[in-house]
Design a protein around this motif. Structure first.
Motif: not given
Length: 214
Positions: A67-80
């Motif tokens: 199923g679905f989970t809340v997405s993690a906070l990641t350095p890569e996404e913050a950078e993007d």
């Protein structure tokens, strides 16, 4: 002309999105679809439509058989996300200030006033008002798609902004920077708007790199 009411899927989408952005649903939290459907009083079909939209916005992740989970906070996404904001938002705000009519100027002033009031009274929940202020600066009748793209980036960025504002003193500094940006925006000084907003976003990204990595 008939104004259509929001569908059950749209209402569920907005409720769940705000829970994610406020971290009421924390990163990596699994979505219990049966329980959530019962709580919201809807069937699983509109709920799944809402969850799929949230996945498209990057706020949820889906996994086969899990199923679905809340997405993690990641350095890569913050950078993007913040690199994209740096490419779009300062220039968009600079262009918008040159064509803003009285109504849009009043909206920007009211948005900052609302944000400042929330920072005093309820700083934990001021992040949504931060989004409203930033989006008010890029509204431009000649560049609606740009404003729409910036809004989508803000929805993904909001959890990172919340994390960034946790350390003591960050709210006060952000408030000073916002006031300087707005003053330049109201003066139609596009170059200063771009420079100050770039510095504001770059500082946020630099500090987030360390915080999210930890």
């Amino acid at each position: 002309m008939v104004i259509a009411a929001k569908t059950l899927s749209e209402q569920a989408f907005e409720i769940i999105r705000e829970r994610i952005l406020s971290t009421e649903l924390a990163p990596m939290t699994p979505i219990r679809q049966d329980a959530l459907a019962d709580e919201l009083g809807i069937s699983k079909i509109p709920l799944r439509e809402a969850l799929t939209r949230l996945e498209q916005q990057g706020l949820l992740s889906s996994h086969p058989n899990r199923g679905f989970t809340v997405s993690a906070l990641t350095p890569e996404e913050a950078e993007d996300v913040f690199c994209l904001r740096l490419k779009l938002e300062p220039e968009a705000a600079g262009a918008a200030c040159l064509v803003a009519d009285d109504a849009r100027r009043d909206t920007a002033i009211s948005a900052l006033s609302g944000l400042e009031a929330m920072l005093r009274d309820d700083p934990v929940n001021a992040v949504r008002y931060n989004r409203n202020f930033h989006l008010a600066l890029v509204q431009n009748p000649l560049r609606k798609q740009t404003a729409h793209m910036v809004e989508r980036l803000h929805l993904v960025a909001e959890r990172y902004v919340r994390k960034h504002l946790e350390p003591a003193g960050r709210n006060e500094r952000a408030d000073r920077e916002h006031r300087d940006i707005l003053n330049a925006w109201l003066a139609r000084d596009a170059a200063t708007v771009e420079a100050k907003l770039t510095m504001h976003l770059q500082t946020t990204l630099d500090e987030l790199r360390e915080e999210v990595a930890r």
